[in-house]
Scaffold this motif. Structure first.
Motif, PDB file in Angstrom:
ATOM      1  N   ALA A 114       9.305  52.144  57.023  1.00 35.13           N
ATOM      2  CA  ALA A 114      10.459  51.303  57.360  1.00 35.13           C
ATOM      3  C   ALA A 114      11.430  51.225  56.181  1.00 35.13           C
ATOM      4  CB  ALA A 114       9.988  49.912  57.773  1.00 35.13           C
ATOM      5  N   ARG A 115      10.882  51.084  54.970  1.00 34.96           N
ATOM      6  CA  ARG A 115      11.741  51.029  53.793  1.00 34.96           C
ATOM      7  C   ARG A 115      12.435  52.370  53.571  1.00 34.96           C
ATOM      8  NH1 ARG A 115      14.725  47.608  50.624  1.00 34.96           N
ATOM      9  NH2 ARG A 115      14.974  48.515  48.542  1.00 34.96           N
ATOM     10  N   GLU A 158       9.374  57.270  48.996  1.00 31.75           N
ATOM     11  CA  GLU A 158       8.995  55.902  49.358  1.00 31.75           C
ATOM     12  C   GLU A 158       7.859  55.953  50.372  1.00 31.75           C
ATOM     13  OE1 GLU A 158       8.203  52.217  50.148  1.00 31.75           O
ATOM     14  OE2 GLU A 158       9.579  52.723  48.506  1.00 31.75           O
ATOM     15  N   HIS A 176      13.836  47.595  44.608  1.00 29.33           N
ATOM     16  CA  HIS A 176      15.129  47.193  44.046  1.00 29.33           C
ATOM     17  C   HIS A 176      15.549  48.133  42.928  1.00 29.33           C
ATOM     18  CE1 HIS A 176      15.552  43.471  46.309  1.00 29.33           C
ATOM     19  NE2 HIS A 176      14.299  43.170  46.033  1.00 29.33           N
ATOM     20  N   GLU A 233      13.321  54.508  55.857  1.00 31.23           N
ATOM     21  CA  GLU A 233      14.411  54.614  56.828  1.00 31.23           C
ATOM     22  C   GLU A 233      15.609  53.770  56.391  1.00 31.23           C
ATOM     23  OE1 GLU A 233      12.547  53.449  60.451  1.00 31.23           O
ATOM     24  OE2 GLU A 233      11.584  55.409  60.793  1.00 31.23           O
ATOM     25  N   TYR A 234      15.331  52.590  55.833  1.00 30.28           N
ATOM     26  CA  TYR A 234      16.419  51.735  55.332  1.00 30.28           C
ATOM     27  C   TYR A 234      17.163  52.425  54.196  1.00 30.28           C
ATOM     28  CZ  TYR A 234      18.722  48.003  52.734  1.00 30.28           C
ATOM     29  OH  TYR A 234      19.652  47.247  52.058  1.00 30.28           O
ATOM     30  N   LEU A 235      16.413  53.024  53.263  1.00 30.42           N
ATOM     31  CA  LEU A 235      17.029  53.715  52.135  1.00 30.42           C
ATOM     32  C   LEU A 235      17.889  54.886  52.602  1.00 30.42           C
ATOM     33  CD1 LEU A 235      14.003  53.808  49.660  1.00 30.42           C
ATOM     34  CD2 LEU A 235      16.088  52.467  49.381  1.00 30.42           C
ATOM     35  N   ASN A 260       9.527  60.157  52.911  1.00 30.18           N
ATOM     36  CA  ASN A 260       8.463  59.203  53.217  1.00 30.18           C
ATOM     37  C   ASN A 260       7.128  59.835  52.848  1.00 30.18           C
ATOM     38  OD1 ASN A 260       6.836  57.946  56.176  1.00 30.18           O
ATOM     39  ND2 ASN A 260       7.077  56.937  54.210  1.00 30.18           N
ATOM     40  N   MET A 285      16.057  51.929  44.271  1.00 24.65           N
ATOM     41  CA  MET A 285      17.277  52.031  45.059  1.00 24.65           C
ATOM     42  C   MET A 285      18.512  51.881  44.176  1.00 24.65           C
ATOM     43  SD  MET A 285      18.442  49.736  48.338  1.00 24.65           S
ATOM     44  CE  MET A 285      20.100  49.871  49.012  1.00 24.65           C
ATOM     45  N   GLU A 308      19.539  55.133  55.228  1.00 24.37           N
ATOM     46  CA  GLU A 308      20.803  54.616  55.748  1.00 24.37           C
ATOM     47  C   GLU A 308      21.691  54.081  54.627  1.00 24.37           C
ATOM     48  OE1 GLU A 308      22.082  54.526  58.822  1.00 24.37           O
ATOM     49  OE2 GLU A 308      20.400  55.651  59.657  1.00 24.37           O
ATOM     50  N   ALA A 309      21.076  53.460  53.622  1.00 24.05           N
ATOM     51  CA  ALA A 309      21.844  52.787  52.572  1.00 24.05           C
ATOM     52  C   ALA A 309      22.407  53.743  51.527  1.00 24.05           C
ATOM     53  CB  ALA A 309      20.969  51.730  51.893  1.00 24.05           C
TER      54      ALA A 309
END
Length: 457
Positions: free
Chosen positions: A264-265, A260, A241, A267-269, A280, A244, A271-272
């Protein structure tokens, strides 16, 4: 004050330690008996084992007589439900809840009248992100704390050998900077506070606390150390949190990379985030830091959920050439150990979070309270009410107000005007006064000064 704390994690236990020393009646609720037993061995408090949102458990905790309830479990939903139960069944006057998810924070209508009855929402992650953002904006400061909606700031700066301020008296510093609004409110030499009267001479490695206005921070900082260049390259270890949120806040103003370890996190970051580069990998991996040109990084922020990883990553980044390092550390013992390490700034989330809670347990109209020096000291912003007959502050000059030991006026905010406090400054009703209290043992004495007489309506 009767206070119920739901959750014995970092936030709950820190609040319990801080407030138990201030003659409050504290009850801590948690579903796990182990942390409660540890707290009870250290503090004079009550503990109740059970689900935080259970009406039976809240009743056993004394919700019927509580003045304030802090819902600080790890579950937003539990915190919200607990506040609803405390309001509906027990009419607890003040309800504070920890809310972490942006899914809830993005919809403030949920908490307006007729919605979930929460008086104050605290998001430690948002508070910490804002704190670190200020440290990056003012890279010469150890910490920057805001008052009066950001119109005034308390800045901590460490005096460097050879800087203009070293060897100069506090009074001489003011003479050197005519027209610059500031006031030195505290000087610490190691762990000891040094008197700050006019003849006091500033020495190398002194930690100096000043109150000023934001646009003068860099000017003042240049007196205490070589002025740091603006941060253009930022490397963040940890994409939780805080990591990001910080990356989002810095995008556009700096080149940002995030490391990170969870794929999975990561990849989320990716995108966000719009402009930040997401990697990674392990932030304690020396070869990874070298590959990312760590020696060209202006500030390295270790913001993972693991204190040890943050310490190791920050120390390694510093050794490999990062210009400045910031580490997020939760354990109080680690915070103390790292205070004199090669890490430039240690950020303790629990102390920052306390600043959002303290105003609601302070007597008198205290609107801002920042915990300093590991919770030993406080900087407060209080609103003055009354007049000469009903107040010990309103209508008097700063010199005429008898403050308790270790307390001092720093500044007075009147509307949009910020005035540094001097003996001749007259305080008016509705003024916001900023004070520093060096020793919290005198907190109750200070609070009484700002409480108006019963005749005041």
């Amino acid at each position: 004050m009767n206070i119920i704390i739901l959750g014995s994690g970092q936030v709950g236990s820190t609040v319990a330690h801080s407030l138990a020393d201030e003659q409050n009646d504290i009850t801590v609720v948690d579903i796990e008996p182990g942390p409660l037993q540890a707290l009870q061995e250290q503090l004079d408090i009550r503990t109740v084992i059970g689900p935080a949102s259970s009406p039976r458990v809240l009743e056993e905790a004394g919700a019927g007589n509580a003045d304030l309830l802090l819902a600080a479990t790890n579950s937003d939903e539990t915190n919200m439900l607990a506040c609803q139960v405390a309001h509906s069944l027990f009419r607890v006057p003040t309800l504070i809840a920890r809310i972490r998810s942006s899914d809830y924070l993005a919809y403030p209508a949920l908490f307006k009248e007729g919605g979930i009855p929460i008086d104050v929402m605290i998001s430690p992650e948002q508070l910490v992100t804002r704190h670190i953002r200020l440290l990056i904006e003012y890279p010469s400061a150890i910490q920057v704390r805001e008052f009066a909606g950001g119109r005034a700031v308390l800045v901590e700066i460490r005096a460097a050998a050879g800087s203009p301020a070293v060897g100069r008296s506090v009074g001489g510093l003011a003479d050197r900077l005519p027209g610059v609004p500031f006031r030195v409110v505290a000087v610490y030499r190691g762990k000891a506070a040094v008197a700050i009267d006019g003849p006091t001479v500033i020495e190398a490695d002194d930690d100096v606390f000043l109150v000023t206005v934001p646009d003068q921070i860099r000017r003042l900082a240049s007196e205490f150390r070589e002025l740091a260049l603006p941060c253009r390259r930022v490397l963040i270890a940890g994409g939780g949190h805080v990591g990001m949120g910080l990356a989002q806040a810095l995008e556009g103003a700096a080149t940002v990379k995030v490391i990170e370890h969870n794929r999975a996190r990561a990849e989320y970051l990716a995108e966000a985030l719009d402009d930040a580069v997401v990697l990674n990998g392990d932030a304690t991996d020396k070869s990874l830091l070298a590959d990312e040109d760590i020696e060209k990084v202006d500030v390295f922020c270790a913001l993972t959920n693991d204190d040890e990883d943050n310490i190791m990553a920050a120390l390694m980044a510093r050794r490999l050439g990062a210009r400045r390092t910031i580490a997020l550390i939760n354990r109080p013992t680690y915070v103390e150990l790292m205070a004199d390490s090669a890490i430039d700034v240690v950020v303790a989330p629990q102390l920052i979070t306390m600043g959002a809670i303290l105003p609601h347990v302070r007597r008198g109209d205290v609107v801002v309270a920042h915990s300093l020096r590991g919770g030993v000291s406080e900087a407060l912003e209080a609103v003055v009410h009354g007049d000469l007959k009903t107040s010990r502050v309103a209508g008097r000059t700063v010199a005429e107000v008898a403050l308790p030991p270790t307390a001092s006026f720093a500044a007075i905010v009147r509307g949009t005007k910020v005035m540094m406090a001097s003996g001749e400054t007259r305080i008016e009703s509705d003024d916001h006064v900023i004070l520093l209290l060096g020793d919290k043992r005198y907190l109750r004495d200070l609070e009484k000064i700002f409480q108006v007489d019963v005749l005041y309506l």
